[in-house]
Motif scaffolding. Structure first.
Motif, PDB file in Angstrom:
ATOM      1  N   MET A   1      38.163  -3.345 -43.999  1.00 40.60           N
ATOM      2  CA  MET A   1      38.735  -2.502 -42.967  1.00 40.60           C
ATOM      3  C   MET A   1      38.296  -3.041 -41.599  1.00 40.60           C
ATOM      4  O   MET A   1      37.135  -3.380 -41.396  1.00 40.60           O
ATOM      5  N   GLU A   2      39.220  -3.053 -40.678  1.00 43.46           N
ATOM      6  CA  GLU A   2      38.918  -3.557 -39.345  1.00 43.46           C
ATOM      7  C   GLU A   2      38.042  -2.557 -38.588  1.00 43.46           C
ATOM      8  O   GLU A   2      38.126  -1.348 -38.818  1.00 43.46           O
ATOM      9  N   PRO A   3      37.190  -3.040 -37.699  1.00 43.87           N
ATOM     10  CA  PRO A   3      36.314  -2.136 -36.944  1.00 43.87           C
ATOM     11  C   PRO A   3      37.083  -1.110 -36.106  1.00 43.87           C
ATOM     12  O   PRO A   3      36.655   0.029 -35.972  1.00 43.87           O
ATOM     13  N   ALA A   4      38.232  -1.499 -35.569  1.00 47.64           N
ATOM     14  CA  ALA A   4      39.019  -0.563 -34.764  1.00 47.64           C
ATOM     15  C   ALA A   4      39.542   0.584 -35.622  1.00 47.64           C
ATOM     16  O   ALA A   4      39.574   1.739 -35.184  1.00 47.64           O
ATOM     17  N   MET A   5      39.949   0.286 -36.835  1.00 38.94           N
ATOM     18  CA  MET A   5      40.454   1.324 -37.730  1.00 38.94           C
ATOM     19  C   MET A   5      39.328   2.268 -38.139  1.00 38.94           C
ATOM     20  O   MET A   5      39.523   3.490 -38.190  1.00 38.94           O
ATOM     21  N   ALA A   6      38.161   1.739 -38.409  1.00 37.92           N
ATOM     22  CA  ALA A   6      37.017   2.582 -38.773  1.00 37.92           C
ATOM     23  C   ALA A   6      36.621   3.490 -37.607  1.00 37.92           C
ATOM     24  O   ALA A   6      36.287   4.666 -37.795  1.00 37.92           O
ATOM     25  N   LEU A   7      36.677   2.958 -36.391  1.00 37.18           N
ATOM     26  CA  LEU A   7      36.368   3.757 -35.210  1.00 37.18           C
ATOM     27  C   LEU A   7      37.397   4.852 -35.017  1.00 37.18           C
ATOM     28  O   LEU A   7      37.039   6.004 -34.716  1.00 37.18           O
ATOM     29  N   ASN A   8      38.668   4.553 -35.197  1.00 35.92           N
ATOM     30  CA  ASN A   8      39.717   5.567 -35.084  1.00 35.92           C
ATOM     31  C   ASN A   8      39.548   6.676 -36.110  1.00 35.92           C
ATOM     32  O   ASN A   8      39.695   7.858 -35.786  1.00 35.92           O
ATOM     33  N   ILE A   9      39.243   6.310 -37.329  1.00 35.73           N
ATOM     34  CA  ILE A   9      39.064   7.314 -38.382  1.00 35.73           C
ATOM     35  C   ILE A   9      37.859   8.195 -38.084  1.00 35.73           C
ATOM     36  O   ILE A   9      37.924   9.417 -38.233  1.00 35.73           O
ATOM     37  N   SER A  10      36.778   7.603 -37.616  1.00 36.55           N
ATOM     38  CA  SER A  10      35.588   8.399 -37.331  1.00 36.55           C
ATOM     39  C   SER A  10      35.814   9.318 -36.129  1.00 36.55           C
ATOM     40  O   SER A  10      35.357  10.455 -36.123  1.00 36.55           O
ATOM     41  N   LEU A  11      36.518   8.850 -35.108  1.00 39.30           N
ATOM     42  CA  LEU A  11      36.824   9.709 -33.960  1.00 39.30           C
ATOM     43  C   LEU A  11      37.744  10.862 -34.360  1.00 39.30           C
ATOM     44  O   LEU A  11      37.548  11.999 -33.925  1.00 39.30           O
ATOM     45  N   CYS A  12      38.733  10.579 -35.176  1.00 39.86           N
ATOM     46  CA  CYS A  12      39.631  11.639 -35.649  1.00 39.86           C
ATOM     47  C   CYS A  12      38.873  12.661 -36.498  1.00 39.86           C
ATOM     48  O   CYS A  12      39.103  13.862 -36.373  1.00 39.86           O
ATOM     49  N   ALA A  13      37.974  12.192 -37.331  1.00 41.96           N
ATOM     50  CA  ALA A  13      37.184  13.108 -38.148  1.00 41.96           C
ATOM     51  C   ALA A  13      36.282  13.974 -37.274  1.00 41.96           C
ATOM     52  O   ALA A  13      36.118  15.173 -37.530  1.00 41.96           O
ATOM     53  N   ALA A  14      35.717  13.405 -36.217  1.00 39.72           N
ATOM     54  CA  ALA A  14      34.868  14.177 -35.313  1.00 39.72           C
ATOM     55  C   ALA A  14      35.681  15.236 -34.573  1.00 39.72           C
ATOM     56  O   ALA A  14      35.240  16.379 -34.425  1.00 39.72           O
ATOM     57  N   VAL A  15      36.873  14.881 -34.121  1.00 38.70           N
ATOM     58  CA  VAL A  15      37.731  15.840 -33.414  1.00 38.70           C
ATOM     59  C   VAL A  15      38.153  16.977 -34.343  1.00 38.70           C
ATOM     60  O   VAL A  15      38.111  18.155 -33.965  1.00 38.70           O
ATOM     61  N   VAL A  16      38.535  16.642 -35.551  1.00 37.74           N
ATOM     62  CA  VAL A  16      38.933  17.673 -36.509  1.00 37.74           C
ATOM     63  C   VAL A  16      37.742  18.566 -36.855  1.00 37.74           C
ATOM     64  O   VAL A  16      37.870  19.787 -36.947  1.00 37.74           O
ATOM     65  N   GLY A  17      36.574  17.980 -37.004  1.00 41.63           N
ATOM     66  CA  GLY A  17      35.377  18.767 -37.306  1.00 41.63           C
ATOM     67  C   GLY A  17      34.998  19.709 -36.182  1.00 41.63           C
ATOM     68  O   GLY A  17      34.687  20.879 -36.408  1.00 41.63           O
TER      69      GLY A  17
END
Length: 43
Positions: A1-17
């Motif tokens: 997985m590319e670092p940008a995709m991992a960062l996007n997923i983690s930011l989205c998870a933080a916003v949803v949380g």
């Protein structure tokens, strides 16, 4: 997985949380401890 995709997923998870926590705090059991400043200062 590319670092940008991992960062996007983690930011989205933080916003949803954080959104879920805010909704739980506003409407869940902790909301009974909140007070309404408009009810405290009735005319």
């Amino acid at each position: 997985m590319e670092p940008a995709m991992a960062l996007n997923i983690s930011l989205c998870a933080a916003v949803v949380g954080l959104t879920g926590y805010a909704i739980y705090t506003a409407f869940g059991p902790p909301a009974s401890e909140l007070n309404d400043p408009f009810e405290d200062h009735e005319d």
